[in-house]
Design an enzyme around this catalytic site. Structure first.
Site, PDB file in Angstrom:
ATOM      1  N   HIS A 218       0.837  -1.190   0.000  1.00 27.01           N
ATOM      2  CA  HIS A 218       0.000   0.000   0.000  1.00 27.01           C
ATOM      3  C   HIS A 218       0.874   1.242   0.000  1.00 27.01           C
ATOM      4  O   HIS A 218       1.641   1.454   0.942  1.00 27.01           O
ATOM      5  CB  HIS A 218      -0.908   0.019   1.227  1.00 27.01           C
TER       6      HIS A 218
ATOM      7  N   PHE B 236       3.268   0.409   5.001  1.00 32.06           N
ATOM      8  CA  PHE B 236       3.842  -0.719   5.753  1.00 32.06           C
ATOM      9  C   PHE B 236       3.045  -2.016   5.595  1.00 32.06           C
ATOM     10  O   PHE B 236       2.897  -2.768   6.543  1.00 32.06           O
ATOM     11  CB  PHE B 236       3.961  -0.400   7.252  1.00 32.06           C
ATOM     12  N   HIS B 237       2.559  -2.312   4.385  1.00 37.24           N
ATOM     13  CA  HIS B 237       1.756  -3.524   4.180  1.00 37.24           C
ATOM     14  C   HIS B 237       2.294  -4.389   3.039  1.00 37.24           C
ATOM     15  O   HIS B 237       1.545  -4.756   2.131  1.00 37.24           O
ATOM     16  CB  HIS B 237       0.303  -3.150   3.887  1.00 37.24           C
ATOM     17  N   PRO B 238       3.569  -4.785   3.040  1.00 32.79           N
ATOM     18  CA  PRO B 238       4.084  -5.619   1.952  1.00 32.79           C
ATOM     19  C   PRO B 238       3.520  -7.038   2.019  1.00 32.79           C
ATOM     20  O   PRO B 238       3.430  -7.636   3.093  1.00 32.79           O
ATOM     21  CB  PRO B 238       5.592  -5.613   2.192  1.00 32.79           C
TER      22      PRO B 238
END
Length: 562
Positions: free
Chosen positions: A319, A498-500
């Site tokens: 994201h 911070f959503h890998p």
């Protein structure tokens, strides 16, 4: 000897276990705990970082420090320079220590949209439709709001992961909600219920005003002072300060993990399975370091190829968002001013006394979801309203910003795809991370809309009457704003939320790394269970979905044992 009658061994004193789980983060804590609940089963849970017994971890406002700076509890990775971001290198926080990223995240409890999971099923991931994964969300959840009322078909109340309404709200959170409603957005008091659209207050993974990470939920069993880490289960060995160097194989079957602990290398054996739960960066890194991945890349680094699996490290999705910041001199916001610093003293005493007040806040109390076009099947933008001016990350974090507020506008379903590769065969060296942000034009278009909507919310009376001034947006101009100026702003200020996910994707096509049972293709006795298996990014925060994946993985693993 019957396996169920075997006596479990003390934590850390043995070299052989039924299961070895690598990574004690959001997924690993849940999987190890559920497997260790089976009588007679032994589980080793390996974690590179320290325990989670720290004031900044348990105190919600600690997110303002833990999430943005490299340290003993944050790997603080960086990407390669991103061409679409003016060649900036993006700071990539990942939790290091028990609880993983659930120990440093914003604690928002968001599951995504039901269509996200139905889409997984349509891609060939049998068993992963919304109706099939909902029971695992419910099993994990202990939602305090719904424990007080009639049963709710979308929520659980008995699970180990506490979810609660926030205890002490800033008046600016209500101002944001009122302003969004003045713009025409509906109110939504449950983003994980029947509908996702609308604005409202976020529920958080907290209990009694403290962060409730997966270590407290699944390892400590609610007792934060439990220094044994295993919740009283003798068969669960939790090993902190332990680096997994590679998975060890006999022919094509995973038989254990080579680790280094206190400077000493040793091999841990797995009688049944090895499960990788090291996250979207480190799970593919460990696979490749073990010889499982794209053969040409492994040969470049001199790694013997165990299994040529081209999808390992591919399909990286994240994201990306853009933030509009507004400086407002108010003691109800976080920031550095004499008045704000003076207020923090009684607020700290209040938190120590009854776990309420500004220290109990995650600083992201309100937000919502909307669609940039009315014909979309689900929301494609998320707002996260922050009670502070979002500042620098990484080495530059900690710069003293004045009081103010910010709002993240996040592109929920980016089309850009990146890659994770090895720097070297040594797991102690950070991997190469290239998200290729904004490499697809539609991702930029979505963020332009996000900027415009955010500024429209700011212009509504509920927020505008509080005064203040926007930062860095002077050249936007009136109305919708100059599009070229907005695009330039995005290239200079957009960054990760911070959503890998996605680098060991689940599926049935040639680039799938794991099958729908999360088994690594081409080898035996090895699974991946964490955010890396998501074939596509879900529309929301990724912590709750990662825990769901772990709950389902535990059932899949136990079923195969029988």
């Amino acid at each position: 000897m019957n396996e169920s009658a075997r006596q479990p061994v003390p934590a850390g004193d043995n070299d052989e276990y039924d299961y070895i789980v690598v990574g004690a983060g959001s997924a690993g804590c849940a999987i190890a705990s559920r497997l260790a609940d089976t009588p007679g089963v032994t589980v080793a849970l390996l974690e590179t970082g320290p325990d989670d017994h720290h004031f900044l971890v348990s105190t919600p406002v600690g997110v303002a420090k833990l999430a943005v700076a490299e340290g003993p509890r944050n790997y603080g990775y960086r990407t390669v320079p991103q061409p679409a971001l003016n060649n900036r290198s993006s700071f990539q926080p990942r939790g290091r220590g028990l609880g993983g990223s659930s120990s440093i995240n914003g604690m928002l409890y968001i599951r995504g949209h039901r269509n996200d999971y139905d889409r997984w099923a349509q891609l060939g991931c049998a068993g992963w439709s919304y109706e099939e994964v909902l029971p695992y969300f419910i099993r994990a959840e202990g939602n305090e709001r719904f424990a007080r009322g009639p049963a709710n078909p979308w929520h659980g109340v008995d699970g180990p992961l506490y979810v609660s309404d926030q205890r002490s709200l800033s008046p600016f959170s209500q101002r944001f909600i009122d302003a969004a409603r003045q713009l025409g957005m509906p109110l939504n008091d449950d983003f994980n219920g029947e509908h996702q659209d609308g604005v409202g207050l976020y529920q958080v993974t907290q209990h009694n005003g403290e962060r409730w990470n997966t270590a407290r939920a699944y390892l400590h069993r609610g007792n934060a002072a439990d220094t044994a880490f295993n919740g009283g289960r003798a068969g669960l060995a939790v090993m902190t300060g332990t680096v997994a160097l590679r998975v060890e194989f006999e022919q094509q079957r995973a038989r254990g993990v080579r680790v280094v602990r206190d400077g000493v290398e040793r091999s841990l054996r797995a009688r049944r399975e090895v499960i990788l739960s090291a996250g979207a960066f480190n799970s593919p890194q460990l696979l490749m370091a073990s010889g499982v991945g794209p053969a040409a890349h492994l040969r470049e680094l001199g790694i013997p190829v165990r299994c040529d699996l081209p999808g390992v490290g591919e399909n990286l999705q994240d994201h990306i968002d853009v933030t509009i910041r507004k400086e407002v001199p108010s003691a109800d916001l976080y920031g550095y001013s004499l008045r704000n610093i003076v207020r923090m003293i009684p607020e700290l005493m209040r938190y120590r006394r009854d776990r309420s007040g500004m220290f109990s806040s995650n600083v992201i109390e309100a937000g919502g979801f909307t669609r940039t076009r009315p014909n979309l099947a689900e929301p494609d933008l998320q707002f996260a309203f922050i009670l502070a001016l979002v500042g620098s990350r990484g080495k530059n974090a900690g710069k003293k910003a004045p009081p103010g507020y910010s709002c993240h506008a996040t592109n929920l379903r980016p089309q850009s795809r990146g890659v994770v590769r090895l720097r070297s065969a040594d797991m102690r060296e950070a991997p190469l991370i290239d998200p290729r942000y904004l490499s697809v034009e539609s991702d930029m278009d979505n963020l332009v809309t996000g900027v415009r909507l955010t500024r429209k919310i700011y212009a509504q009376p509920a927020l505008a009457e509080a005064g203040g001034r926007e930062l860095f947006t002077d050249d936007f101009g009136p109305g919708e704003g100059d599009e070229q100026a907005i695009r330039a702003y995005i290239r200079e200020h957009a960054d990760t939320l911070f959503h890998p996910v996605g680098t060991c994707k689940m599926g049935v096509d040639s680039m799938a790394v794991v099958d729908p049972a999360l088994r690594v293709r081409g080898v035996e006795g090895l699974r991946v269970a964490d955010a890396s298996v998501m074939p596509t990014l879900i529309g929301g925060n990724t912590n709750a979905p990662t825990i769901m994946i772990a709950e389902k993985a535990a059932d899949l693993i136990r079923a195969s044992a029988h």
